[in-house]
Scaffold this motif. Structure first.
Motif, PDB file in Angstrom:
ATOM      1  N   THR A   1       0.777  -1.117  -0.214  1.00  0.00           N
ATOM      2  CA  THR A   1      -0.349   0.255   0.056  1.00  0.00           C
ATOM      3  C   THR A   1       1.031   0.940   0.515  1.00  0.00           C
ATOM      4  O   THR A   1       1.782   0.856   0.795  1.00  0.00           O
ATOM      5  N   LEU A   2       0.709   2.155  -0.825  1.00  0.00           N
ATOM      6  CA  LEU A   2       1.130   3.533  -0.824  1.00  0.00           C
ATOM      7  C   LEU A   2       0.276   4.631  -0.726  1.00  0.00           C
ATOM      8  O   LEU A   2      -1.440   4.609  -0.697  1.00  0.00           O
ATOM      9  N   PHE A   3       1.072   5.445   0.557  1.00  0.00           N
ATOM     10  CA  PHE A   3      -0.403   6.596   1.479  1.00  0.00           C
ATOM     11  C   PHE A   3       0.807   7.456   0.745  1.00  0.00           C
ATOM     12  O   PHE A   3       1.551   8.073   0.953  1.00  0.00           O
ATOM     13  N   ARG A   4       0.203   9.009  -0.152  1.00  0.00           N
ATOM     14  CA  ARG A   4       0.727   9.577  -0.585  1.00  0.00           C
ATOM     15  C   ARG A   4       0.684  11.236   0.276  1.00  0.00           C
ATOM     16  O   ARG A   4      -0.772  11.296   0.653  1.00  0.00           O
ATOM     17  N   SER A   5       1.808  11.743   0.850  1.00  0.00           N
ATOM     18  CA  SER A   5       1.594  12.036   1.855  1.00  0.00           C
ATOM     19  C   SER A   5       1.539  13.752   0.522  1.00  0.00           C
ATOM     20  O   SER A   5       1.859  14.068  -0.143  1.00  0.00           O
ATOM     21  N   GLU A   6       0.617  14.953   1.322  1.00  0.00           N
ATOM     22  CA  GLU A   6      -0.358  15.630   1.085  1.00  0.00           C
ATOM     23  C   GLU A   6       0.498  17.249   1.979  1.00  0.00           C
ATOM     24  O   GLU A   6      -0.260  17.287   3.233  1.00  0.00           O
TER      25      GLU A   6
ATOM     26  N   LEU B   1       1.615   1.126  -8.170  1.00  0.00           N
ATOM     27  CA  LEU B   1       1.439  -0.364  -6.922  1.00  0.00           C
ATOM     28  C   LEU B   1       0.466  -1.465  -6.720  1.00  0.00           C
ATOM     29  O   LEU B   1       1.278  -2.428  -5.956  1.00  0.00           O
ATOM     30  N   ASP B   2      -0.357  -1.240  -7.207  1.00  0.00           N
ATOM     31  CA  ASP B   2      -1.023  -2.391  -7.184  1.00  0.00           C
ATOM     32  C   ASP B   2      -0.523  -3.918  -8.474  1.00  0.00           C
ATOM     33  O   ASP B   2      -1.212  -4.629  -8.395  1.00  0.00           O
ATOM     34  N   HIS B   3       0.907  -3.763  -9.351  1.00  0.00           N
ATOM     35  CA  HIS B   3       0.912  -4.410  -9.953  1.00  0.00           C
ATOM     36  C   HIS B   3       2.124  -5.349  -9.382  1.00  0.00           C
ATOM     37  O   HIS B   3       3.415  -5.373  -9.564  1.00  0.00           O
ATOM     38  N   THR B   4       1.773  -6.301  -8.838  1.00  0.00           N
ATOM     39  CA  THR B   4       2.201  -7.061  -7.946  1.00  0.00           C
ATOM     40  C   THR B   4       1.680  -8.311  -7.394  1.00  0.00           C
ATOM     41  O   THR B   4       0.985  -8.579  -7.099  1.00  0.00           O
TER      42      THR B   4
ATOM     43  N   ASP C   1      -4.120   7.366  -0.036  1.00  0.00           N
ATOM     44  CA  ASP C   1      -4.552   6.020  -0.739  1.00  0.00           C
ATOM     45  C   ASP C   1      -4.180   5.871  -2.011  1.00  0.00           C
ATOM     46  O   ASP C   1      -4.894   6.111  -2.891  1.00  0.00           O
ATOM     47  N   LEU C   2      -2.845   5.971  -2.367  1.00  0.00           N
ATOM     48  CA  LEU C   2      -2.766   6.060  -4.709  1.00  0.00           C
ATOM     49  C   LEU C   2      -2.068   5.321  -4.738  1.00  0.00           C
ATOM     50  O   LEU C   2      -0.972   4.856  -5.598  1.00  0.00           O
TER      51      LEU C   2
END
Length: 557
Positions: A233-238, A252-255, A245-246
């Motif tokens: 899971t990737l949590f992108r910071s603002e 990154l879901d291609h795994t 959740d990006l």
């Protein structure tokens, strides 16, 4: 059947390495090639004293023990293990220590004379089956924060300027954990100057899941393929205020999933941080970071997806360093038993070639290896290798499967790694059930120390007492347009004709976080001619004519 398959894979990999060596020797005889491992050829060194590490945990006040009191079998969650971290949480220039376990998060303050636990005083909650830890300053306030990852639990802990940690998980938009979190890292993937959070996930395992499998009428720990895979899971910071959740939007879901080790690294040296993911029993991932912000999985193209024989590995611990000093990052991946502990050598064009057999890592093949690190323990200018191992298949009657396994210490020469395990303190030659490991100079004596999580016993705090074979330099980065800790910066140190390259990161090994400061063993170099930093923002800065055997701070212009 699984064991037989592993043995066949190991034999195929060994034949591959042997054939390549024979061909290389024949070509060298004919004068066709030099068959070099590196463009930097180390000089032949005279014999020097052995590397020396000593477990000082009880001497300095670190009393942290895990264990199942001999109970067998154990389920897959109970055998996964836990991580550890070095973090200077109060910014006194002394590394403090954080250790994890089931319903335990222990923070030890380093006062210069020893360690004392301050978890309760620092407001760190204990409840949760904690596995992984990440260290990074996500809001750029100058104080390192924590992200904890675990089974059905996660926590973002804000450092209140050394006065305690505050749980800001939901406040910053991070939802409750419903899966099985493993390793986690802070990384600035979009180069906006704020650290994102990437969290690995393993398998779907809960109260209704099958706990044990049966082998020869004996209950044992089940293999991971029994359970559905979970993914990263990737949590992108603002701007350090809220996370989104990006995972899918970034690619990154291609795994395949079952992620254990995460390694941020600019593998193709284009100035953007990429991401390597070590998956268990599935092909590994190498996500290339593009200018558009999309991450493309190029693991097969780069050559790191599978073992040399084409089989998927049980990938676990990871480190990325330039072990032969040719200017390109190499990738070390620890794996399951009977599998090569792959040392992928960085080649031109963003490709990798397996060198594990050529550099002497076959000695590690029988082990189930987890925590690994490439570190220069004696400051001779070449990276050494420390490897912690321990099995997972508890309950087997097979005498060839040992739950506790030995710690291995290999000395690097630039072209190979030589076994120096026998030089370890006697207490360190006793097998342990090793898991996570972290590296840093906790007493600031210019020698890298280590901590290793032991699933069935006391933690190992390894004080480095190796005779100094050379000079050293420790570099602390402070970013401005880049993230405050400078994570992702590439540093080049030049002394005469010698050159060292490294990247700033806290992520390495498995489930763990190491010192953010960069340590360079310099060998005989008594002065550094130049230090060049390429910051994540794209800026560069440099300093010239620096003295050695000290810590140096460099700020982004």
């Amino acid at each position: 059947m699984l064991r037989s398959y592993a043995i066949l894979r190991a034999r195929a990999c060994r034949r591959h390495a042997d054939l390549r060596s024979i061909i290389c020797i024949l070509l060298a005889i004919l004068g066709v090639c030099g068959c070099r491992h590196s463009s930097v050829q180390p000089t032949i060194r005279p014999a020097v004293p052995h590397l020396s590490l000593r477990n000082v945990s009880s001497d300095v006040g670190v009393q942290f023990t895990l264990g199942h009191r001999g109970r067998s079998p154990l389920d897959i969650l109970e055998t996964i293990g836990h991580g550890c971290a070095w973090i200077d949480y109060d910014q006194d220039n002394r590394l403090d220590l954080l250790l994890l376990g089931p319903d335990r998060v222990s923070l030890y303050h380093n006062d210069g004379a020893g360690f004392r636990e301050v978890s309760e005083r620092q407001g760190i909650a204990q409840a949760g089956y904690w596995i992984g830890v990440a260290v990074g300053d996500y809001d750029n306030d100058g104080w390192p924060d924590l992200f904890l990852s675990g089974h059905h639990c996660r926590a973002l802990l804000h450092n209140e300027r050394g006065a305690g940690f505050r749980d800001v998980t939901t406040q910053h938009g991070i939802p409750p954990e419903k899966g099985w979190g493993t390793s986690a890292i802070f990384v600035d993937l979009n180069q906006d100057g704020f650290l994102d959070i990437c969290q690995g996930h393993y398998v779907s395992f809960g109260a209704e899941s099958q706990r044990y499998c049966v082998e020869a009428d004996t209950k044992i720990t089940c293999a991971p393929h029994i359970y559905p895979a979970e993914r990263i899971t990737l949590f992108r910071s603002e701007k350090g205020r809220v996370f989104h959740d990006l995972t899918s939007a970034s690619g990154l879901d291609h795994t395949a999933g079952r992620s254990l080790g995460l390694m941020p690294m600019d593998y193709d040296d284009d100035g953007r941080t990429d991401l390597f993911v070590a998956n268990d029993t599935e092909p590994a991932d190498m996500f290339r970071n593009s200018p558009s912000g999309k991450l493309e999985n190029v693991a097969h193209l780069s050559g790191v997806a599978l073992a040399p024989d084409g089989a998927a590995l049980g990938g676990m611990g990871v480190d990325a360093q330039d072990y032969d000093r040719d200017g390109r990052l190499d990738l070390l991946v620890s794996t399951f038993e009977a599998e090569p502990k792959c040392l992928w050598h960085g080649e031109s064009g963003g490709r990798f070639e397996d060198r594990s057999g050529q550099v002497g890592l076959d000695i590690l093949r029988p082990l189930v290896s987890w925590g690994v690190g490439l570190v220069d323990l004696d400051n001779d200018g070449w990276l050494d290798l420390l490897c912690a191992s321990g099995h997972v298949a508890v309950g087997r009657k097979d005498p060839n499967h040992h739950y506790a396994q030995p710690l291995y210490l290999l000395r690097g020469t630039g072209t190979e790694f030589r076994d120096e395990t026998a030089s370890l303190d006697k207490s360190l030659r006793e097998p342990i059930v090793g898991r996570g490991s972290a590296f840093g100079d906790y007493d600031n004596d210019g020698r890298i120390d280590a901590v290793i999580s032991n699933l069935e016993g006391g933690v190992l705090l390894l004080h480095n007492e190796s005779p100094r074979s050379g000079h050293w330099l420790t570099l602390k980065l402070i970013g401005s347009d880049s993230n405050r800790m400078g994570l992702g910066a590439r540093v080049t140190v030049v002394a005469g004709s010698q050159r060292w390259v490294a990247e700033a990161r806290t992520a390495r090994s498995i489930f763990s976080a190491s010192d953010a400061r960069l340590h360079f063993g310099l060998g005989t170099a008594g002065q550094v001619d130049r230090i060049l930093v390429r910051w994540p923002s794209g800026k560069t800065s440099s300093v010239s004519a620096q003295s050695v055997d000290r810590q140096l701070v460099m700020r982004e212009p």
